[in-house]
Scaffold this motif. Structure first.
Motif, mmCIF file in Angstrom:
data_model
loop_
_atom_site.group_PDB
_atom_site.id
_atom_site.type_symbol
_atom_site.label_atom_id
_atom_site.label_comp_id
_atom_site.label_asym_id
_atom_site.label_seq_id
_atom_site.Cartn_x
_atom_site.Cartn_y
_atom_site.Cartn_z
ATOM 1 N N LYS A 1 -5.584 3.494 -9.280
ATOM 2 C CA LYS A 1 -6.264 4.416 -8.943
ATOM 3 C C LYS A 1 -5.684 5.351 -7.604
ATOM 4 N N ASN A 2 -6.009 6.546 -7.628
ATOM 5 C CA ASN A 2 -5.534 7.559 -6.524
ATOM 6 C C ASN A 2 -6.803 7.658 -5.863
ATOM 7 N N ILE A 3 -6.847 7.199 -4.362
ATOM 8 C CA ILE A 3 -8.044 7.049 -3.611
ATOM 9 C C ILE A 3 -7.725 7.916 -2.242
ATOM 10 N N ALA A 4 -8.699 8.824 -1.918
ATOM 11 C CA ALA A 4 -8.529 9.621 -0.606
ATOM 12 C C ALA A 4 -9.854 8.993 0.027
ATOM 13 N N PHE A 5 -9.303 8.440 1.163
ATOM 14 C CA PHE A 5 -10.754 8.181 2.203
ATOM 15 C C PHE A 5 -10.671 9.247 3.457
ATOM 16 N N ILE A 6 -11.900 9.883 3.742
ATOM 17 C CA ILE A 6 -11.963 10.964 4.357
ATOM 18 C C ILE A 6 -13.070 10.532 5.429
ATOM 19 N N TYR A 7 -12.633 10.502 6.548
ATOM 20 C CA TYR A 7 -13.620 10.004 7.670
ATOM 21 C C TYR A 7 -14.478 11.264 8.098
ATOM 22 N N MET B 1 0.799 -1.079 -0.027
ATOM 23 C CA MET B 1 -0.012 0.025 0.056
ATOM 24 C C MET B 1 0.869 1.287 -0.047
ATOM 25 N N LYS B 2 0.601 2.182 -0.916
ATOM 26 C CA LYS B 2 1.579 3.251 -0.973
ATOM 27 C C LYS B 2 0.616 4.473 -0.630
ATOM 28 N N THR B 3 1.354 5.361 0.108
ATOM 29 C CA THR B 3 0.534 6.576 0.547
ATOM 30 C C THR B 3 0.791 7.673 -0.237
ATOM 31 N N LEU B 4 -0.191 8.541 -0.524
ATOM 32 C CA LEU B 4 -0.197 9.638 -1.648
ATOM 33 C C LEU B 4 0.450 10.825 -0.818
ATOM 34 N N LYS B 5 1.488 11.449 -1.377
ATOM 35 C CA LYS B 5 2.145 12.482 -0.745
ATOM 36 C C LYS B 5 2.135 13.812 -1.750
ATOM 37 N N ASN B 6 2.217 13.411 -2.868
ATOM 38 C CA ASN B 6 2.595 14.702 -3.851
ATOM 39 C C ASN B 6 1.347 15.613 -3.905
ATOM 40 N N ILE C 1 -8.174 6.706 14.285
ATOM 41 C CA ILE C 1 -9.109 6.410 13.148
ATOM 42 C C ILE C 1 -8.406 6.248 11.828
ATOM 43 N N LYS C 2 -7.290 7.079 11.745
ATOM 44 C CA LYS C 2 -6.423 6.798 10.455
ATOM 45 C C LYS C 2 -5.852 5.354 10.406
ATOM 46 N N ARG C 3 -5.489 4.852 11.435
ATOM 47 C CA ARG C 3 -4.967 3.653 11.472
ATOM 48 C C ARG C 3 -5.981 2.500 11.435
ATOM 49 N N LEU C 4 -7.144 2.549 11.666
ATOM 50 C CA LEU C 4 -8.310 1.734 11.485
ATOM 51 C C LEU C 4 -8.556 1.574 9.850
ATOM 52 N N MET C 5 -8.611 2.922 9.277
ATOM 53 C CA MET C 5 -8.723 2.914 7.840
ATOM 54 C C MET C 5 -7.690 2.079 7.236
ATOM 55 N N LYS C 6 -6.519 2.588 7.741
ATOM 56 C CA LYS C 6 -5.358 1.953 6.897
ATOM 57 C C LYS C 6 -5.308 0.598 6.697
ATOM 58 N N GLU C 7 -5.799 -0.379 8.049
ATOM 59 C CA GLU C 7 -5.898 -1.716 8.328
ATOM 60 C C GLU C 7 -6.863 -2.065 7.382
ATOM 61 N N SER C 8 -7.940 -1.578 7.239
ATOM 62 C CA SER C 8 -8.983 -2.037 6.567
ATOM 63 C C SER C 8 -8.625 -1.899 4.951
ATOM 64 N N VAL C 9 -7.853 -0.995 4.378
ATOM 65 C CA VAL C 9 -7.533 -0.864 3.006
ATOM 66 C C VAL C 9 -6.475 -1.718 2.795
ATOM 67 N N ARG C 10 -5.544 -2.142 3.764
ATOM 68 C CA ARG C 10 -4.462 -2.907 3.583
ATOM 69 C C ARG C 10 -4.627 -4.227 2.749
ATOM 70 N N LYS C 11 -5.575 -4.755 2.726
ATOM 71 C CA LYS C 11 -5.889 -5.920 2.043
ATOM 72 C C LYS C 11 -6.684 -5.670 0.645
#
Length: 100
Positions: free
Chosen positions: A72-78, A1-6, A56-66
């Protein structure tokens, strides 16, 4: 999983991305020519403590990990108002990926 930083890619994502909403998560999705990248955001106005936002970010990352989303570039906003459980986050992200 790659994090979007640009910053340029993030601005493009929020300007031209397609919105998909679920129970407590809003996703912005934009096609890309490279591998998938993800961004996770939680409002600091709703959650004053950084500990809560990071949790909350850690929960989202764990769910997205699989997940496997190709190119696609995807932004998840809680967008919820209370600290969720992992089941709530996982259910919302599953709904979003089914819509993709």
């Amino acid at each position: 999983m790659k994090t979007l930083k640009n910053k340029m890619i993030i601005d493009e994502l929020f300007k031209n991305g397609k919105n998909i909403s679920s129970d407590v998560i809003l996703a912005k999705i934009l096609e890309s020519e490279s591998n998938s990248s993800f961004l996770f955001a939680v409002s600091s106005k709703k959650f004053k403590r950084a500990v809560d936002r990071n949790y909350i970010k850690r929960l989202m990352k764990e769910s997205v990990r699989k997940l496997t989303a190709s190119n696609k570039n995807i932004a998840f906003i809680y967008i919820g108002n209370s600290i969720p459980s992992f089941a709530d986050i996982d259910k919302s992200i599953s709904k979003i990926t089914d819509k993709i």
